[in-house]
Scaffold this active site. Sequence first.
Site, PDB file in Angstrom:
ATOM      1  N   ARG A  30     -31.543  -0.353  19.405  1.00 26.83           N
ATOM      2  CA  ARG A  30     -31.386   0.688  20.109  1.00 26.83           C
ATOM      3  C   ARG A  30     -31.937   2.045  19.151  1.00 26.83           C
ATOM      4  O   ARG A  30     -32.599   2.824  19.705  1.00 26.83           O
ATOM      5  CB  ARG A  30     -29.881   1.159  20.278  1.00 26.83           C
ATOM      6  CG  ARG A  30     -29.687   2.496  20.886  1.00 26.83           C
ATOM      7  CD  ARG A  30     -27.908   2.488  21.070  1.00 26.83           C
ATOM      8  NE  ARG A  30     -27.479   3.811  21.519  1.00 26.83           N
ATOM      9  CZ  ARG A  30     -27.241   4.769  20.694  1.00 26.83           C
ATOM     10  NH1 ARG A  30     -27.242   4.322  19.274  1.00 26.83           N
ATOM     11  NH2 ARG A  30     -26.794   5.840  20.716  1.00 26.83           N
ATOM     12  N   ARG A  35     -35.495 -19.300  15.780  1.00 20.58           N
ATOM     13  CA  ARG A  35     -36.193 -19.912  14.349  1.00 20.58           C
ATOM     14  C   ARG A  35     -37.431 -20.518  14.808  1.00 20.58           C
ATOM     15  O   ARG A  35     -37.389 -21.698  14.946  1.00 20.58           O
ATOM     16  CB  ARG A  35     -35.184 -20.485  13.642  1.00 20.58           C
ATOM     17  CG  ARG A  35     -34.053 -20.186  13.189  1.00 20.58           C
ATOM     18  CD  ARG A  35     -33.004 -20.972  12.072  1.00 20.58           C
ATOM     19  NE  ARG A  35     -31.681 -20.528  12.115  1.00 20.58           N
ATOM     20  CZ  ARG A  35     -31.195 -19.577  11.437  1.00 20.58           C
ATOM     21  NH1 ARG A  35     -31.941 -18.678  10.776  1.00 20.58           N
ATOM     22  NH2 ARG A  35     -29.838 -19.420  11.555  1.00 20.58           N
ATOM     23  N   GLY A  63     -33.793 -12.045   8.698  1.00 18.32           N
ATOM     24  CA  GLY A  63     -33.371 -12.173   7.177  1.00 18.32           C
ATOM     25  C   GLY A  63     -34.588 -12.886   6.447  1.00 18.32           C
ATOM     26  O   GLY A  63     -35.833 -12.568   6.766  1.00 18.32           O
ATOM     27  N   ILE A  74     -25.917 -12.034   8.331  1.00 18.96           N
ATOM     28  CA  ILE A  74     -24.641 -11.969   7.985  1.00 18.96           C
ATOM     29  C   ILE A  74     -24.532 -12.435   6.497  1.00 18.96           C
ATOM     30  O   ILE A  74     -23.501 -11.786   5.664  1.00 18.96           O
ATOM     31  CB  ILE A  74     -23.600 -12.753   8.774  1.00 18.96           C
ATOM     32  CG1 ILE A  74     -24.047 -14.052   8.737  1.00 18.96           C
ATOM     33  CG2 ILE A  74     -23.535 -12.333  10.402  1.00 18.96           C
ATOM     34  CD1 ILE A  74     -22.838 -15.319   9.058  1.00 18.96           C
ATOM     35  N   ASP A  75     -25.563 -13.021   6.014  1.00 20.57           N
ATOM     36  CA  ASP A  75     -25.534 -13.405   4.590  1.00 20.57           C
ATOM     37  C   ASP A  75     -25.515 -12.344   3.435  1.00 20.57           C
ATOM     38  O   ASP A  75     -25.175 -12.777   2.241  1.00 20.57           O
ATOM     39  CB  ASP A  75     -26.662 -14.605   4.452  1.00 20.57           C
ATOM     40  CG  ASP A  75     -26.604 -15.790   5.187  1.00 20.57           C
ATOM     41  OD1 ASP A  75     -25.404 -16.040   5.840  1.00 20.57           O
ATOM     42  OD2 ASP A  75     -27.567 -16.484   5.513  1.00 20.57           O
ATOM     43  N   ARG A  92       1.358 -24.763   2.426  1.00 23.89           N
ATOM     44  CA  ARG A  92       0.223 -25.762   2.378  1.00 23.89           C
ATOM     45  C   ARG A  92      -0.849 -25.118   1.458  1.00 23.89           C
ATOM     46  O   ARG A  92      -0.790 -23.904   1.261  1.00 23.89           O
ATOM     47  CB  ARG A  92      -0.400 -25.969   3.701  1.00 23.89           C
ATOM     48  CG  ARG A  92       0.278 -26.820   4.553  1.00 23.89           C
ATOM     49  CD  ARG A  92      -0.262 -27.169   6.037  1.00 23.89           C
ATOM     50  NE  ARG A  92       0.474 -27.902   6.712  1.00 23.89           N
ATOM     51  CZ  ARG A  92       0.535 -28.265   7.985  1.00 23.89           C
ATOM     52  NH1 ARG A  92      -0.314 -27.477   8.638  1.00 23.89           N
ATOM     53  NH2 ARG A  92       1.119 -29.121   8.756  1.00 23.89           N
ATOM     54  N   SER A 126       2.101 -21.433  -1.474  1.00 25.09           N
ATOM     55  CA  SER A 126       0.941 -21.865  -0.381  1.00 25.09           C
ATOM     56  C   SER A 126      -0.234 -21.079  -1.051  1.00 25.09           C
ATOM     57  O   SER A 126      -0.009 -20.182  -1.698  1.00 25.09           O
ATOM     58  CB  SER A 126       1.245 -21.439   0.897  1.00 25.09           C
ATOM     59  OG  SER A 126       1.256 -19.771   0.762  1.00 25.09           O
ATOM     60  N   GLU A 153     -20.235 -22.021   1.961  1.00 24.13           N
ATOM     61  CA  GLU A 153     -21.057 -23.207   2.542  1.00 24.13           C
ATOM     62  C   GLU A 153     -21.980 -23.734   1.348  1.00 24.13           C
ATOM     63  O   GLU A 153     -22.418 -24.878   1.503  1.00 24.13           O
ATOM     64  CB  GLU A 153     -21.598 -23.047   3.717  1.00 24.13           C
ATOM     65  CG  GLU A 153     -22.892 -21.986   3.873  1.00 24.13           C
ATOM     66  CD  GLU A 153     -23.628 -21.940   5.229  1.00 24.13           C
ATOM     67  OE1 GLU A 153     -23.599 -22.981   5.824  1.00 24.13           O
ATOM     68  OE2 GLU A 153     -24.062 -20.976   5.634  1.00 24.13           O
ATOM     69  N   HIS A 206     -19.552 -20.889  13.552  1.00 25.57           N
ATOM     70  CA  HIS A 206     -20.170 -19.689  14.208  1.00 25.57           C
ATOM     71  C   HIS A 206     -19.409 -18.682  14.681  1.00 25.57           C
ATOM     72  O   HIS A 206     -19.829 -17.483  15.297  1.00 25.57           O
ATOM     73  CB  HIS A 206     -21.214 -20.235  15.040  1.00 25.57           C
ATOM     74  CG  HIS A 206     -22.515 -21.046  14.614  1.00 25.57           C
ATOM     75  ND1 HIS A 206     -22.364 -22.246  14.372  1.00 25.57           N
ATOM     76  CD2 HIS A 206     -23.474 -20.426  14.511  1.00 25.57           C
ATOM     77  CE1 HIS A 206     -23.362 -22.432  13.765  1.00 25.57           C
ATOM     78  NE2 HIS A 206     -24.385 -21.311  13.734  1.00 25.57           N
TER      79      HIS A 206
HETATM   80  O1  F6P Z   1     -28.359 -17.084   7.962  1.00 22.25           O
HETATM   81  C1  F6P Z   1     -27.305 -16.960   8.741  1.00 22.25           C
HETATM   82  C2  F6P Z   1     -26.654 -18.178   8.939  1.00 22.25           C
HETATM   83  O2  F6P Z   1     -25.344 -17.951   9.691  1.00 22.25           O
HETATM   84  C3  F6P Z   1     -26.025 -18.834   7.527  1.00 22.25           C
HETATM   85  O3  F6P Z   1     -24.811 -18.433   7.197  1.00 22.25           O
HETATM   86  C4  F6P Z   1     -25.992 -20.232   8.009  1.00 22.25           C
HETATM   87  O4  F6P Z   1     -26.185 -21.110   6.841  1.00 22.25           O
HETATM   88  C5  F6P Z   1     -27.138 -20.276   9.073  1.00 22.25           C
HETATM   89  O5  F6P Z   1     -27.304 -19.282   9.553  1.00 22.25           O
HETATM   90  C6  F6P Z   1     -26.845 -21.365  10.123  1.00 22.25           C
HETATM   91  O6  F6P Z   1     -27.666 -21.316  11.191  1.00 22.25           O
HETATM   92  P1  F6P Z   1     -27.648 -22.068  12.511  1.00 22.25           P
HETATM   93  O7  F6P Z   1     -27.089 -21.328  13.550  1.00 22.25           O
HETATM   94  O8  F6P Z   1     -29.086 -22.041  13.018  1.00 22.25           O
HETATM   95  O9  F6P Z   1     -27.055 -23.435  12.466  1.00 22.25           O
END
Ligand code: F6P
Length: 327
Positions: free
Chosen positions: A25, A76, A106, A131-132, A167, A220, A227, A257
């Site tokens: 936008r 991608r 990105g 988001i990274d 936990r 807890s 990741e 996601h």
């Molecule tokens: O780059 C954003 C991201 O969500 C990363 O944090 C993650 O590793 C990757 O994309 C996951 O990619 P996809 O949605 O293609 O599985």
Amino acid sequence: MMMSIKKIAVLTSGGDAPGMNAAIRGVVRTAVFNDIEVVGVFQGYDGLIKGDFKRLNVRSVAKILGRGGTILKSARSEEFRTKEGRAEAYRQLKEHDVDALITIGGNGTFTGAKIFNEEHGFPVMGIPGTIDNDLYGSDNTIGFDTATNTVVEAIDKIRDTANSHNRLFFVEVMGRDSGFIALRAGLATGAIAVMLPEEEMSIDELIAILDKGKASNKTSSIVIVAEGDANGGAYEVAKKVTEKYEQYEVRVTVLGHIQRGGVPSAWDRVLASRMGVSAVEGLLQGKSNVMVGVQNDREVFVSLAEAIDSKAEMNKEEIRMSRILSI
Ligand code: F6P
């Protein structure tokens, strides 16, 4: 030097991020404000190669400021990694009389944009949407704040169950090779430990932290695992910990996601809007092969090469402080 630009193409590529629509936008409205035509390219670089273009006007981007995902869709693209794919993309842009390309995405997106610019001399401008938060040259990328808030909301809920059942939870969050979301979410939720790719923590170190917590009557705990952490993700960490440490009832949650979607935060809407404006203004000033960033609340332009190749530095003070606060 002012550039004569009559038509701009805009696309979103790579993983979607909340706030991408606000950036689209911003681009469209700033272009129209400057009497420039805009075409939206659908499905990232794949759409560029296929010529999947659609004219956008001020009304095409109405009511998207607060919507997650991307109205232009994303991908991608494998084809854009090839010389032939990029040559076809260039041909399409020329055929549609486009003078400059704005790419929102990105690392992978900017790598493609940079090579494309070098091969064809076509003006490109990047807007950091991921988001990274792993791009050098901008304090924040679009989507990082919203994703962090989503994680915090989820962990607050997990915390209720962790407390109720005494936990130990391992929560895996996204970030690819970076731990920005993990660190911020750890600070915001009071996680007992945060496992980051940037600062390796061994299982023995983690156990020492958990033991200390137990000794001070913690019943807890939440451990956040980025990741990209070297220990191999939340399930792996949980397995290694339970092998050595049986006192806790352990559970694992991989947030996945849900971190990418949803309504963008006010912060991301504002950041994306500012970047959309600056991207068009930067092109008009003759800037190309750069990414717009915001550093210390001011718009800056950094070369795409720097944005991709230099490491986005994590604030080491935040790591230190999170360790103090989680005792
Ligand atoms: O780059 C954003 C991201 O969500 C990363 O944090 C993650 O590793 C990757 O994309 C996951 O990619 P996809 O949605 O293609 O599985």
